[in-house]
Enzyme design. Structure first.
Site, PDB file in Angstrom:
ATOM      1  N   CYS A   1       0.749  -1.603  -0.191  1.00 26.26           N
ATOM      2  CA  CYS A   1       0.014  -0.294  -0.284  1.00 26.26           C
ATOM      3  C   CYS A   1       0.903   1.410   0.323  1.00 26.26           C
ATOM      4  O   CYS A   1       2.033   1.484   0.945  1.00 26.26           O
ATOM      5  CB  CYS A   1      -0.808  -0.286   1.227  1.00 26.26           C
TER       6      CYS A   1
ATOM      7  N   ARG B   1       5.319   0.366  -6.350  1.00 26.89           N
ATOM      8  CA  ARG B   1       5.734  -1.147  -5.165  1.00 26.89           C
ATOM      9  C   ARG B   1       4.514  -1.514  -4.840  1.00 26.89           C
ATOM     10  O   ARG B   1       4.535  -3.700  -4.276  1.00 26.89           O
ATOM     11  CB  ARG B   1       4.933   0.231  -3.720  1.00 26.89           C
TER      12      ARG B   1
ATOM     13  N   LYS C   1      13.183 -16.390  -9.377  1.00 30.47           N
ATOM     14  CA  LYS C   1      13.229 -15.179 -10.266  1.00 30.47           C
ATOM     15  C   LYS C   1      11.898 -15.751 -11.367  1.00 30.47           C
ATOM     16  O   LYS C   1      11.462 -15.150 -11.742  1.00 30.47           O
ATOM     17  CB  LYS C   1      14.586 -15.073 -10.669  1.00 30.47           C
TER      18      LYS C   1
ATOM     19  N   ASN D   1      -1.832   1.744   5.963  1.00 26.36           N
ATOM     20  CA  ASN D   1      -1.003   0.862   4.915  1.00 26.36           C
ATOM     21  C   ASN D   1      -0.235  -0.211   7.188  1.00 26.36           C
ATOM     22  O   ASN D   1      -0.315   0.422   7.745  1.00 26.36           O
ATOM     23  CB  ASN D   1       0.436   1.591   4.239  1.00 26.36           C
ATOM     24  N   GLY D   2      -0.516  -1.181   6.314  1.00 24.20           N
ATOM     25  CA  GLY D   2      -0.525  -2.401   7.600  1.00 24.20           C
ATOM     26  C   GLY D   2      -1.297  -3.552   7.742  1.00 24.20           C
ATOM     27  O   GLY D   2      -2.443  -3.810   7.002  1.00 24.20           O
TER      28      GLY D   2
ATOM     29  N   LYS E   1       6.831  -4.695  -4.374  1.00 25.36           N
ATOM     30  CA  LYS E   1       8.281  -3.647  -4.080  1.00 25.36           C
ATOM     31  C   LYS E   1       9.148  -3.478  -3.065  1.00 25.36           C
ATOM     32  O   LYS E   1      10.319  -4.165  -2.713  1.00 25.36           O
ATOM     33  CB  LYS E   1       8.567  -2.351  -4.410  1.00 25.36           C
TER      34      LYS E   1
ATOM     35  N   TRP F   1      -2.658  -3.085  -1.608  1.00 31.54           N
ATOM     36  CA  TRP F   1      -2.397  -4.309  -1.516  1.00 31.54           C
ATOM     37  C   TRP F   1      -3.210  -5.156  -0.797  1.00 31.54           C
ATOM     38  O   TRP F   1      -3.175  -4.839   0.424  1.00 31.54           O
ATOM     39  CB  TRP F   1      -0.835  -4.107  -1.769  1.00 31.54           C
TER      40      TRP F   1
ATOM     41  N   GLU G   1      17.741 -18.786  -5.846  1.00 30.95           N
ATOM     42  CA  GLU G   1      17.652 -17.460  -6.636  1.00 30.95           C
ATOM     43  C   GLU G   1      16.747 -17.328  -7.920  1.00 30.95           C
ATOM     44  O   GLU G   1      16.346 -16.931  -8.114  1.00 30.95           O
ATOM     45  CB  GLU G   1      18.770 -16.598  -6.411  1.00 30.95           C
TER      46      GLU G   1
ATOM     47  N   HIS H   1      16.632 -36.855  -2.214  1.00 34.79           N
ATOM     48  CA  HIS H   1      15.908 -37.121  -0.540  1.00 34.79           C
ATOM     49  C   HIS H   1      14.917 -36.655  -1.013  1.00 34.79           C
ATOM     50  O   HIS H   1      13.804 -36.642   0.396  1.00 34.79           O
ATOM     51  CB  HIS H   1      16.819 -36.242   0.389  1.00 34.79           C
TER      52      HIS H   1
ATOM     53  N   GLU I   1       8.368 -15.568  -9.544  1.00 32.53           N
ATOM     54  CA  GLU I   1       7.257 -14.646  -9.224  1.00 32.53           C
ATOM     55  C   GLU I   1       7.236 -14.062 -10.263  1.00 32.53           C
ATOM     56  O   GLU I   1       6.550 -13.035 -10.788  1.00 32.53           O
ATOM     57  CB  GLU I   1       8.494 -14.019  -8.605  1.00 32.53           C
TER      58      GLU I   1
HETATM   59  C1  F6R Z   1      12.417 -10.704  -5.697  1.00 32.61           C
HETATM   60  C2  F6R Z   1      12.543  -9.902  -4.330  1.00 32.61           C
HETATM   61  C3  F6R Z   1      11.960  -9.899  -3.152  1.00 32.61           C
HETATM   62  C4  F6R Z   1      12.746  -9.079  -2.377  1.00 32.61           C
HETATM   63  C5  F6R Z   1      12.357  -9.252  -0.715  1.00 32.61           C
HETATM   64  C6  F6R Z   1      12.810  -8.685   0.668  1.00 32.61           C
HETATM   65  O1  F6R Z   1      12.660 -11.382  -5.916  1.00 32.61           O
HETATM   66  O2  F6R Z   1      12.447  -8.330  -4.920  1.00 32.61           O
HETATM   67  O3  F6R Z   1      12.114 -11.369  -2.508  1.00 32.61           O
HETATM   68  O4  F6R Z   1      13.912  -8.976  -2.067  1.00 32.61           O
HETATM   69  O5  F6R Z   1      10.781  -8.653  -0.382  1.00 32.61           O
HETATM   70  O6  F6R Z   1      12.757  -7.437   0.095  1.00 32.61           O
HETATM   71  P1  F6R Z   1      13.922  -5.859   0.267  1.00 32.61           P
HETATM   72  O7  F6R Z   1      15.425  -6.308   0.602  1.00 32.61           O
HETATM   73  O8  F6R Z   1      13.741  -4.735   0.084  1.00 32.61           O
HETATM   74  O9  F6R Z   1      13.627  -6.167   1.904  1.00 32.61           O
END
Ligand code: F6R
Length: 606
Positions: free
Chosen positions: A2, A27, A483, A98-99, A601, A72, A479, A502, A486
């Site tokens: 949000c 965001r 990627k 927001n929260g 984000k 959001w 990772e 396993h 997501e």
């Molecule tokens: C994945 C991604 C998220 C962030 C996570 C932590 O591509 O961007 O998994 O890495 O939400 O965010 P930060 O680094 O801002 O604490």
């Protein structure tokens, strides 16, 4: 997550709000809304993107006070009914939030018996009506109403309220969720993110947890701490860094950010380690680092992955014991925190709710806290003893790319720094030396984007993927899988190669491809055994290899050959094709690469 924008002053508020929301779009959100007080309260909302809202705003009357929100969804589906701003049951208050409110049911039942009804499914409306109930009971005095109501609230919130009876003041409170207040000669602004205000002012204050602020057209009128004492803020002046506004000819921000990496890495490596701190001098930081006996690294998502690699690198080269943990687990599991241990919180945004809470826990228990951050002026910056900055520039694509590789470079530089400081100079010299060549190798890896694109094309129809790696590249496998899932919505799992036997090996068949990361020498023969096990079961294998590997290509279905680098740097180099692979598959599947569904984000709720 949000986003909030608000303004009261002499300017036309509609433009400020819509432009502010646009700046917060990155965001992540699913609906948006806006309220203007023009003598009466006018509200518009829309599901979907801000362009829809913008069309509706044109027909609104102008005004000089308003609040706006990108939502959001947490409680209740994305819809106009659930989007903010919400109006209280009495109609006296309008609010954005927001929260997450955790005791919604309890608050709801308390007001239900007083005749209050909610029209949305949101925790926000319950909170607002609870405040409204106290407002009515306190002679419509908002300060008393908030002091009375917020004491009963469990959860996190950043809220901005406009009272119907006052068309020149914003009521602002926060607990656990970020908010910044800015002002200029025309009036007062508030936002959940400093970037929303960047075009208007360089003068800011940052409310602390529990603060209640009543802001008027001339800045902060009254402010109180959580214990009710009057508060005087210290103004901070910040010129906001370039937001990397354009895509520079790339189709997506993500692609642009992937291609920016060699330059960022080169600048980071030549800049070396530069601690920033409001508390300690550089000498004092060195003294602390000389003595630390253990390190805990905290983070979420991609930042946790870089912390995992950090554990491998710091332990191997600087010989300090490291534990890397999900911030969300650490904060609730009653960890043993040794006073004086170093706790490193890694966060691109510096606003991730779980990372903030875990860092706070560690700090209160006497740990020395350090942030590895990208965005400046964040809550984590203010709550850590010292910081290292990624200097990667604004990362707009929701999927983290350049922040991840920058985190890995900073951790490598930090390891070399720690090693030298603590008399392990010989151990880290190879690391420090080879970092200088990394940027060039990343440029070489980017030249393979055509090959990666054609592999991605071939596998884009797969519904599942296994990513395997070992040692430094086990977190690379995590990772790579993250990627892919997501941005392309393909189910993907990352595993350490040896763990495959396993359990996950049961999944392997012709339709379940594996991406094997074989870019480090130390684990090559073991990874080859894993590949053979998959091939023996009819599985397809794509392998990311290094140029000194002459054997593996013939064993796999598709391969990508990267420049050969020292093992310790292989996760940074390998990140580039992993990002491109996910990117091209997502494009092939026509997914929204920069703003994938359901993702945010900046994850400001736990
Ligand atoms: C994945 C991604 C998220 C962030 C996570 C932590 O591509 O961007 O998994 O890495 O939400 O965010 P930060 O680094 O801002 O604490």
């Amino acid at each position: 997550m949000c986003g909030i924008v608000g303004y009261t002053g002499t300017r036309n508020v509609k433009d400020i709000l819509v432009e502010g929301l646009q700046k917060l779009e990155y965001r992540g959100y699913d609906s948006a809304g806006l309220a203007v007080h023009n003598g009466y309260l006018e509200i518009v909302k829309s599901k979907g993107n801000i362009d829809e809202l913008r069309k509706k705003v044109i027909d609104m009357h102008d005004g000089t006070i308003g609040i706006a929100h990108t939502r959001w969804a947490t409680h209740g589906e994305p819809s106009e009914r659930n989007s903010h701003p919400h109006v209280s049951f009495s109609g006296d208050l309008v609010m954005v939030h927001n929260g997450i409110i955790e005791n919604t049911d309890e608050l709801k039942s308390r007001i239900k018996i007083k005749g209050y009804k909610c029209v949305s499914d949101t925790d926000t409306e319950v909170l607002l009506n609870y405040i409204d109930y106290k407002y009515q009971n306190n002679g419509k005095r908002i300060l008393e109403a908030l002091q009375d109501s917020l004491a009963d609230v469990v959860g996190s919130y950043a809220i901005v309220i406009i009272e119907k009876a006052h068309h020149n003041r914003l009521v602002i409170c926060r607990q656990g969720s970020p908010l910044v207040i800015g002002y200029d000669e025309t009036g007062t602004y508030v936002a959940s993110d400093i970037y929303a205000l960047a075009d208007h002012t360089d003068r800011f204050v940052f409310p602390d947890d529990g603060d209640i602020v009543i802001a008027g057209n001339n800045g902060i009128g009254e402010a109180f701490t959580s214990t009710g004492e009057a508060k005087v803020f210290c103004e901070k002046r910040y010129v906001i860094e370039d937001r990397g506004a354009g895509k520079d000819g790339f189709d997506h921000y993500m692609l642009k950010e992937i291609f920016e990496q060699p330059k960022i890495v080169s600048e980071l490596v030549s800049g070396g380690i530069n601690f920033e701190s409001n508390i300690y001098s550089a000498k004092e930081i060195d003294k602390i680092l000389e003595k630390i006996e253990r390190i805990t690294i905290l983070g979420c998502g991609t930042s946790w992955h870089s912390g995992l690699i950090g554990r491998y690198i710091i332990e191997k080269y600087a010989r300090i014991p490291v534990n890397t943990e999900y911030a969300s687990e650490y904060r609730y599991r009653d960890p043993v925190i040794t006073p004086g241990e170093l706790v490193i919180s890694i966060s691109q945004s510096g606003e991730t709710a779980d990372t903030l809470a875990a860092n706070k826990l560690a700090r209160e228990a006497g740990a020395v806290t350090m942030g590895i951050l990208n965005v400046r002026n964040s809550t984590l910056e203010r709550n850590t003893d010292f910081q290292l900055y990624l200097k990667a520039g604004a990362e707009i694509g929701v999927a983290s790319t350049k922040a991840y590789t920058s985190q890995l470079v900073i951790i490598s530089l930090l390891t070399a720094y720690l090693g030298r400081l603590r008399g392990n100079g010989d151990n880290v010299s190879e690391l420090a030396f080879s970092l200088q060549f990394l940027s060039g190798f990343m440029t070489e890896a980017l030249k393979l984007s055509g090959v990666i694109k054609s592999i991605a094309h071939k596998y884009s129809v797969s519904d599942n993927f296994l990513f395997l790696g070992r040692g430094f590249n086990y977190p690379s496998a995590l990772e790579g899988a993250l990627k892919l899932k997501e941005i392309s919505y393909i189910h993907a799992e990352g595993y350490p190669g040896a763990e495959m036997k396993h359990g996950p090996i049961a999944l392997i068949d012709y339709h379940f491809p594996t991406l094997a990361i074989v870019t480090d020498r130390e684990n090559r023969s073991k990874m080859i055994s894993n590949i053979q096990e998959i091939k023996a079961r009819g599985g397809k294998v794509i392998a990311f290899l290094s140029s000194d590997d002459k054997k593996t290509t013939s064993l796999v279905d598709d391969s990508l050959v990267l420049p050969s680098v020292p093992d310790v740097l292989s996760p940074i180099l390998t990140a580039v094709p992993l990002q491109l692979f996910a990117y091209y598959i997502a494009v092939e599947r026509e997914c929204n690469v920069d703003q994938p569904r359901n993702l945010a984000k900046s994850v400001t709720v736990e």
